[in-house]
Scaffold this motif. Structure first.
Motif, PDB file in Angstrom:
ATOM      1  N   GLU C 188      28.921  41.770  34.555  1.00 49.13           N
ATOM      2  CA  GLU C 188      29.375  40.717  35.327  1.00 49.13           C
ATOM      3  C   GLU C 188      30.524  41.213  36.227  1.00 49.13           C
ATOM      4  N   ASN C 189      31.087  42.399  36.170  1.00 51.64           N
ATOM      5  CA  ASN C 189      32.041  42.923  37.105  1.00 51.64           C
ATOM      6  C   ASN C 189      31.247  43.537  38.237  1.00 51.64           C
ATOM      7  N   LEU C 190      30.068  43.741  38.232  1.00 50.33           N
ATOM      8  CA  LEU C 190      29.178  44.159  39.444  1.00 50.33           C
ATOM      9  C   LEU C 190      28.262  42.802  40.055  1.00 50.33           C
ATOM     10  N   SER C 228      45.467  54.722  48.295  1.00 46.49           N
ATOM     11  CA  SER C 228      44.969  53.426  48.922  1.00 46.49           C
ATOM     12  C   SER C 228      45.958  52.416  48.005  1.00 46.49           C
ATOM     13  N   CYS C 229      46.525  51.380  48.540  1.00 44.49           N
ATOM     14  CA  CYS C 229      47.288  50.344  47.986  1.00 44.49           C
ATOM     15  C   CYS C 229      46.814  49.079  48.140  1.00 44.49           C
ATOM     16  N   GLY C 230      45.541  48.868  48.052  1.00 44.18           N
ATOM     17  CA  GLY C 230      44.806  47.497  47.895  1.00 44.18           C
ATOM     18  C   GLY C 230      45.338  46.738  46.775  1.00 44.18           C
ATOM     19  N   GLU C 231      44.713  45.567  46.580  1.00 46.33           N
ATOM     20  CA  GLU C 231      44.777  44.696  45.341  1.00 46.33           C
ATOM     21  C   GLU C 231      43.269  44.484  44.621  1.00 46.33           C
ATOM     22  N   GLU C 232      42.329  45.255  45.068  1.00 45.69           N
ATOM     23  CA  GLU C 232      40.855  44.734  44.661  1.00 45.69           C
ATOM     24  C   GLU C 232      41.107  45.665  43.329  1.00 45.69           C
ATOM     25  N   ALA C 233      39.788  45.370  42.391  1.00 51.74           N
ATOM     26  CA  ALA C 233      39.612  46.183  41.135  1.00 51.74           C
ATOM     27  C   ALA C 233      38.085  46.558  41.425  1.00 51.74           C
ATOM     28  N   CYS C 234      37.959  47.896  41.419  1.00 60.18           N
ATOM     29  CA  CYS C 234      36.793  48.546  41.586  1.00 60.18           C
ATOM     30  C   CYS C 234      36.467  49.006  40.201  1.00 60.18           C
ATOM     31  N   GLY C 235      35.087  49.092  39.755  1.00 57.45           N
ATOM     32  CA  GLY C 235      34.811  49.639  38.360  1.00 57.45           C
ATOM     33  C   GLY C 235      33.860  48.763  37.842  1.00 57.45           C
ATOM     34  N   ASP C 236      33.307  49.070  36.474  1.00 58.27           N
ATOM     35  CA  ASP C 236      32.353  48.436  35.816  1.00 58.27           C
ATOM     36  C   ASP C 236      32.954  47.833  34.613  1.00 58.27           C
ATOM     37  N   ARG C 237      32.090  47.489  33.780  1.00 62.18           N
ATOM     38  CA  ARG C 237      32.793  46.616  32.428  1.00 62.18           C
ATOM     39  C   ARG C 237      33.402  47.570  31.654  1.00 62.18           C
ATOM     40  N   TYR C 238      33.301  48.784  31.678  1.00 57.33           N
ATOM     41  CA  TYR C 238      33.905  49.826  30.781  1.00 57.33           C
ATOM     42  C   TYR C 238      35.595  50.486  31.376  1.00 57.33           C
TER      43      TYR C 238
END
Lengths: 92, 41, 502
Positions: C188-190, C228-238
């Motif tokens: 779901e994170n992708l 980098s100082c953004g507010e995004e969240a990159c990564g997968d379920r783990y």
């Protein structure tokens, strides 16, 4: 609400935008004025207060620490408007 | 007036936080049953 | 050479992406409940020239100063014409206002996945590649890919049901997919909207970084480190929120000698990143550090309901990005004060009341540096554009924060209560940044402050950034970070106080 009932329950705002305060105070007392959402047509009769209205009821040292700065930052004109709105919403 | 009252508290990050409002209410003998600080930004 | 790190250069960019407003968090959720809403939103979007003309946007990219903006009567969205009455330009003194097609072209090259996330129809893929090739900063390192194997007009085969259509002015340019590979397909994170959010951060940040390199006239290889100082969240379920954005941005801009990492601190991350960059430069660890923040897709259209209700154009239609170059003292650029105690922090134990928060990150740094309120020419708090905030009932965020700073000045007996408003006029400014979370948090003024200090209009500015860390649902704390920049001491003191134009 279902858990606690509305007897002896009040709403307290730390919100300083008169329009927002008005909508919320009316919603909690008379039901959602836009007739949308879970409180449409549900008059809970809850009274709303702004925290700065309650100064006399808060121990002085706690008040000073928590609200001293907030009392200063709110503009007089806005504060008068909020007081008026809340009194009306409480049907005082 | 506040002793024994159950309170619902709404705050805003750039105005007055719900945490600060709750601290006052609790000190006056009220119970806080719901508290939320909004962040509109 | 002195020992202070300096703000050597900066850049500020906007990408006006009206057709991505539908994928902002609030519009996306509301459209899912109300099918007719998408059409209503589409009818209320601004044109690119309107977004370029918009005075707060002109201020963000440096064509207007905040002082000039303050003199423009509101509503600003009805204002036409650039500074001096001329035609406003998409190219700013600090960066550029990219139009949507240019942004899609950046998104296309930002995508490195195979199979791709962003899949323009072939006709549009060629158009986007040509668009980037003709950009003065990206053209040189863009080589158009070989001609498409299939006829140029053929649309894509049926996309995955979760793929998002990507539009530009009513034309569907292509699709944005979720990760379709075996390992990602049920994560779901992708999902497409998460990955569009992350890739938009990367693409917009790369635009700001390219402008920074151009403004400083250095090659990408001269950058040592990227934060980098953004507010995004990159990564997968783990490892949801694992990061890696700094290196993704650096890679896109060819910073092959740089390493990098992401700093997370909600809206205050740019301030925290600048302080860390300064400390790393001061320690000698790195020579040239870039702090970069990309835009927030989630916050597009955050206040759209108020604009629809008032029959106004949707003003929160821009992804904003910024970049700063922090280096060792050059004897000219404004220094960041980093001696012990100079940086404002909010200790965990001080978060109990707002007064103690402000005492910690406003009063204490001033007192430790032996400065009074009057030694700070300008304060930069949260600088959200009030025209976007007020109509949704959120109030003028910048003004509310100036009232707090002034209240603290009164409490510390530096000011009389009756002087609050006039003092705010002197040390303050209107907010001019789009509602992009971390972007408006104090640092939109850093470029203007650097120019004002170089131009001897001010001596010193203080930046106060707030972070609603309680939004992580793991604490009820609130955070604040502050720092002070000032005229490089190697230039000597400012001659006369009266020369300052506040």
């Amino acid at each position: 609400m279902e858990q606690y009932g509305t007897r002896d329950m009040i709403v307290v705002f730390g919100l300083n935008q008169p329009a927002t305060v008005e909508i919320m105070a009316r919603t909690f007392h008379d039901g959602d004025p836009s007739y949308a959402g879970p409180l449409a047509g549900v008059a809970l009769g809850l009274k709303s207060y702004h925290i700065l209205e309650l100064k006399d009821h808060i121990p002085a040292h706690v008040w000073e620490e928590q609200m001293g700065m907030h009392e200063l930052e709110i503009e007089d004109e806005i504060w008068e408007k909020i007081c008026q709105i809340l009194k009306q919403a409480r049907h005082e | 007036m506040l002793t024994g009252k159950k309170t619902i508290v709404f705050g805003e990050r750039d105005e007055i936080s719900a945490t600060a409002t709750s601290a006052c209410l609790k000190a006056a003998g009220a119970e806080v049953v719901y508290e939320n600080t909004a962040c509109f930004v | 050479m002195g020992t202070h790190p300096v703000i050597k250069n900066f850049s500020y960019c906007l990408a006006q992406v009206p057709d991505l407003v539908r994928y902002g968090s609030k519009p996306r959720r509301d459209i899912a409940r109300d099918q007719g809403l998408e059409e209503k939103i589409s009818r209320s979007l601004r044109s690119y020239p309107e977004a370029v003309c918009y005075p707060p946007n002109q201020t963000f990219v440096g064509n207007l100063t905040p002082e000039e903006l303050a003199k423009i009567p509101r509503p600003w969205f009805q204002s036409r014409g650039g500074p001096g009455g001329g035609e406003p330009e998409g190219i700013g003194r600090f960066g550029e206002i990219a139009d949507q097609e240019l942004f899609l072209a950046l998104l296309n090259v930002a995508d490195v996945l195979k199979p791709p996330l962003f899949q323009p129809d072939e006709l549009y893929r060629v158009r986007l590649e040509q668009r980037l090739a003709s950009h003065p900063l990206f053209g040189a390192d863009t080589s158009p890919s070989p001609p498409p194997p299939q006829p140029a007009h053929s649309p894509l085969s049926t996309p995955h049901p979760t793929s998002l259509p990507i539009y530009h002015r009513q034309e569907r340019y292509g699709w944005f997919h979720r990760d379709q590979r075996a390992e990602g397909v049920d994560d779901e994170n992708l999902a497409a909207h998460h990955l569009l959010e992350n890739l938009s951060t990367k693409a917009s940040a790369a635009l700001a970084l390219k402008w920074l390199l151009h403004r400083e006239d250095i090659s990408a290889n001269q950058v040592d480190f990227v934060i980098s100082c953004g507010e995004e969240a990159c990564g997968d379920r783990y490892q949801r929120g694992g990061g890696g954005m700094a290196k993704a941005i650096g890679q896109m801009c060819g910073c092959n000698q740089a390493s990098g990492l992401d700093i997370k601190n909600f809206c205050a991350a740019p301030a925290s990143a600048l302080i860390l960059a300064g400390a790393m430069v001061q320690s000698g660890l790195h020579e040239r550090i870039v702090v970069v923040g990309g835009g927030s897709l989630a916050k597009l259209g955050m206040k759209f309901q108020a604009f629809l209700a008032e029959q106004m154009p949707i003003l929160d239609d821009c992804l904003a990005s910024l970049a700063f170059l922090v280096t060792a003292d050059d004897g000219l650029s404004p220094i960041i004060r980093l001696e012990p105690g100079a940086v404002g922090k909010v200790p965990i134990g001080a978060s109990g009341s707002e007064e103690s928060v402000y005492r910690s990150y406003l009063l204490e740094p001033l007192s430790r540096l032996g400065l009074d309120f009057t030694d700070i020419d300008k304060f930069a708090p949260e600088l959200q554009n009030p025209e976007i905030m007020e109509r949704s009932g959120s109030g003028d965020v910048a003004k509310k924060n100036y009232r707090k700073i002034a209240a603290m000045a009164v409490l510390s007996q530096a000011l009389e209560k009756k002087e609050m408003n006039s003092w705010i006029q002197t040390i303050g400014m209107p907010g001019f940044a789009p509602t992009q979370g971390h972007i408006p948090s104090a640092v939109p003024y850093l470029g203007h402050a650097t120019e004002a200090i170089r131009g001897e209009r001010i001596q010193r500015a203080m930046f106060l950034a707030k972070a609603s860390i309680f939004l992580n649902r793991c604490t009820d704390l609130f955070d604040g970070v502050s720092f002070i920049i000032e005229r490089n001491p190697q230039l000597g003191p400012l001659e006369k106080q009266s020369n300052r134009q506040l």
